[in-house]
Design a protein around this motif. Structure first.
Motif, mmCIF file in Angstrom:
data_model
loop_
_atom_site.group_PDB
_atom_site.id
_atom_site.type_symbol
_atom_site.label_atom_id
_atom_site.label_comp_id
_atom_site.label_asym_id
_atom_site.label_seq_id
_atom_site.Cartn_x
_atom_site.Cartn_y
_atom_site.Cartn_z
ATOM 1 N N LEU A 15 140.116 55.489 -14.550
ATOM 2 C CA LEU A 15 138.945 54.202 -14.475
ATOM 3 C C LEU A 15 138.728 52.752 -15.995
ATOM 4 O O LEU A 15 139.103 54.003 -16.885
ATOM 5 N N THR A 16 138.889 51.325 -15.995
ATOM 6 C CA THR A 16 139.033 51.061 -17.019
ATOM 7 C C THR A 16 137.628 50.706 -17.681
ATOM 8 O O THR A 16 137.931 49.406 -15.817
ATOM 9 N N ILE A 17 136.915 50.298 -18.011
ATOM 10 C CA ILE A 17 136.081 49.341 -18.029
ATOM 11 C C ILE A 17 135.570 48.980 -18.958
ATOM 12 O O ILE A 17 136.163 48.706 -20.339
ATOM 13 N N SER A 18 135.410 47.050 -18.471
ATOM 14 C CA SER A 18 136.156 45.873 -19.453
ATOM 15 C C SER A 18 134.747 44.979 -19.363
ATOM 16 O O SER A 18 134.383 44.524 -18.334
ATOM 17 N N LEU A 19 134.430 45.218 -20.845
ATOM 18 C CA LEU A 19 132.443 44.456 -21.297
ATOM 19 C C LEU A 19 132.235 43.929 -22.342
ATOM 20 O O LEU A 19 132.678 44.172 -23.171
ATOM 21 N N PRO A 20 132.012 41.925 -21.633
ATOM 22 C CA PRO A 20 132.564 40.984 -22.364
ATOM 23 C C PRO A 20 130.920 40.635 -22.680
ATOM 24 O O PRO A 20 129.995 41.364 -22.414
ATOM 25 N N LEU A 21 131.560 40.567 -24.084
ATOM 26 C CA LEU A 21 129.368 40.773 -25.484
ATOM 27 C C LEU A 21 129.657 38.736 -26.190
ATOM 28 O O LEU A 21 130.762 38.582 -26.598
ATOM 29 N N PRO A 22 129.040 38.614 -26.362
ATOM 30 C CA PRO A 22 128.442 37.270 -26.837
ATOM 31 C C PRO A 22 129.813 37.465 -28.137
ATOM 32 O O PRO A 22 129.884 36.679 -28.516
ATOM 33 N N THR A 23 129.727 38.249 -28.947
ATOM 34 C CA THR A 23 130.561 38.032 -30.397
ATOM 35 C C THR A 23 130.991 38.751 -30.590
ATOM 36 O O THR A 23 131.173 40.544 -29.864
ATOM 37 N N GLU A 72 137.253 38.346 -35.057
ATOM 38 C CA GLU A 72 136.292 37.632 -34.347
ATOM 39 C C GLU A 72 136.313 37.200 -33.087
ATOM 40 O O GLU A 72 135.053 36.579 -31.953
ATOM 41 N N SER A 73 137.603 37.229 -33.224
ATOM 42 C CA SER A 73 137.534 36.949 -30.412
ATOM 43 C C SER A 73 137.901 38.072 -29.894
ATOM 44 O O SER A 73 137.772 37.946 -28.373
ATOM 45 N N LYS A 74 137.706 39.276 -31.180
ATOM 46 C CA LYS A 74 138.080 40.485 -29.845
ATOM 47 C C LYS A 74 135.755 40.474 -30.019
ATOM 48 O O LYS A 74 135.808 41.118 -30.297
ATOM 49 N N THR A 75 135.948 40.118 -28.334
ATOM 50 C CA THR A 75 134.415 40.534 -27.354
ATOM 51 C C THR A 75 134.789 41.348 -26.255
ATOM 52 O O THR A 75 133.121 41.281 -25.781
ATOM 53 N N VAL A 76 135.654 41.821 -26.292
ATOM 54 C CA VAL A 76 135.593 42.613 -24.391
ATOM 55 C C VAL A 76 135.898 44.200 -25.509
ATOM 56 O O VAL A 76 137.149 43.984 -26.223
ATOM 57 N N LEU A 77 135.131 44.887 -24.725
ATOM 58 C CA LEU A 77 134.307 46.323 -25.155
ATOM 59 C C LEU A 77 135.838 47.148 -24.324
ATOM 60 O O LEU A 77 134.709 47.058 -22.483
ATOM 61 N N LYS A 78 136.483 47.198 -24.486
ATOM 62 C CA LYS A 78 137.627 48.234 -23.085
ATOM 63 C C LYS A 78 137.196 49.533 -23.254
ATOM 64 O O LYS A 78 137.444 50.366 -24.606
ATOM 65 N N ILE A 79 136.650 50.346 -22.236
ATOM 66 C CA ILE A 79 136.467 52.280 -22.303
ATOM 67 C C ILE A 79 137.567 52.057 -20.753
ATOM 68 O O ILE A 79 137.306 51.859 -20.641
ATOM 69 N N THR A 80 138.305 53.558 -21.392
ATOM 70 C CA THR A 80 139.761 53.810 -20.859
ATOM 71 C C THR A 80 139.199 54.670 -20.425
ATOM 72 O O THR A 80 139.135 56.023 -20.836
ATOM 73 N N TYR A 81 138.611 55.034 -19.530
ATOM 74 C CA TYR A 81 138.393 56.975 -18.693
ATOM 75 C C TYR A 81 139.763 58.257 -17.677
ATOM 76 O O TYR A 81 140.785 56.372 -17.263
ATOM 77 N N ILE A 82 140.853 59.503 -18.622
ATOM 78 C CA ILE A 82 141.276 59.396 -17.564
ATOM 79 C C ILE A 82 140.609 61.124 -17.230
ATOM 80 O O ILE A 82 139.955 61.411 -18.344
ATOM 81 N N ALA A 83 141.010 61.445 -16.220
ATOM 82 C CA ALA A 83 140.333 62.740 -16.225
ATOM 83 C C ALA A 83 140.872 63.780 -15.026
ATOM 84 O O ALA A 83 142.013 62.808 -14.266
ATOM 85 N N THR A 84 140.949 65.293 -14.978
ATOM 86 C CA THR A 84 141.799 65.922 -14.108
ATOM 87 C C THR A 84 141.744 65.560 -12.663
ATOM 88 O O THR A 84 142.144 66.023 -11.657
ATOM 89 N N THR A 85 139.721 65.314 -11.949
ATOM 90 C CA THR A 85 139.672 65.313 -10.841
ATOM 91 C C THR A 85 139.027 63.972 -10.766
ATOM 92 O O THR A 85 138.310 63.203 -11.611
ATOM 93 N N ASN A 86 138.603 63.347 -9.154
ATOM 94 C CA ASN A 86 137.580 61.872 -9.210
ATOM 95 C C ASN A 86 136.239 62.710 -9.681
ATOM 96 O O ASN A 86 135.500 61.757 -9.852
#
Length: 121
Positions: A15-23, A72-86
């Motif tokens: 699962l990949t979560i992309s979280l845009p933040l202001p700065t 400074e243009s990198k304002t999106v925090l991207k979190i990637t999860y990998i797992a053995t089971t859903n």
């Protein structure tokens, strides 16, 4: 959020979560606050990166975008999860979302940049 099949056969769920933040400063702060807590399960792994938004904000003038430091243009925090089971993926992401809520709540209460964006918007 994007749920995809992982290329790692030991960790087939992702699962990949992309979280845009202001700065970039707020995105970096969130990354540092969230990455200190290790994943508790050996059946789940996660990674953090800061990225530039795929769609530029139309509100910024073109000359400001060109003068901006690439970091400074990198304002999106991207979190990637990998797992053995859903199930393990779901449990880990639920815990992460609770932590994320705390971090964003603190930012909203204490950070001047967040308050400024809310007042302008």
């Amino acid at each position: 959020m994007a749920l995809t099949q992982s290329t790692n056969p030991e960790f087939p769920y992702s699962l990949t979560i992309s979280l845009p933040l202001p700065t970039n400063r707020l995105a970096s702060c969130a990354l540092r606050a969230l990455e200190v807590d290790d994943e508790l399960s050996p059946f789940v792994r996660r990674s953090f990166t800061l990225e530039t938004p795929s769609v530029e904000a139309p509100s910024e003038p073109q000359e400001k975008k060109q003068k901006q430091d690439p970091e400074e243009s990198k304002t999106v925090l991207k979190i990637t999860y990998i797992a053995t089971t859903n199930r393990m993926l779901r449990v880990s992401v639920n815990g992460f979302m609770e932590s994320l809520g705390v971090v964003l709540g603190v930012m909203a209460e204490l950070d001047i940049d967040v308050l400024k964006v809310e007042m302008e918007g």
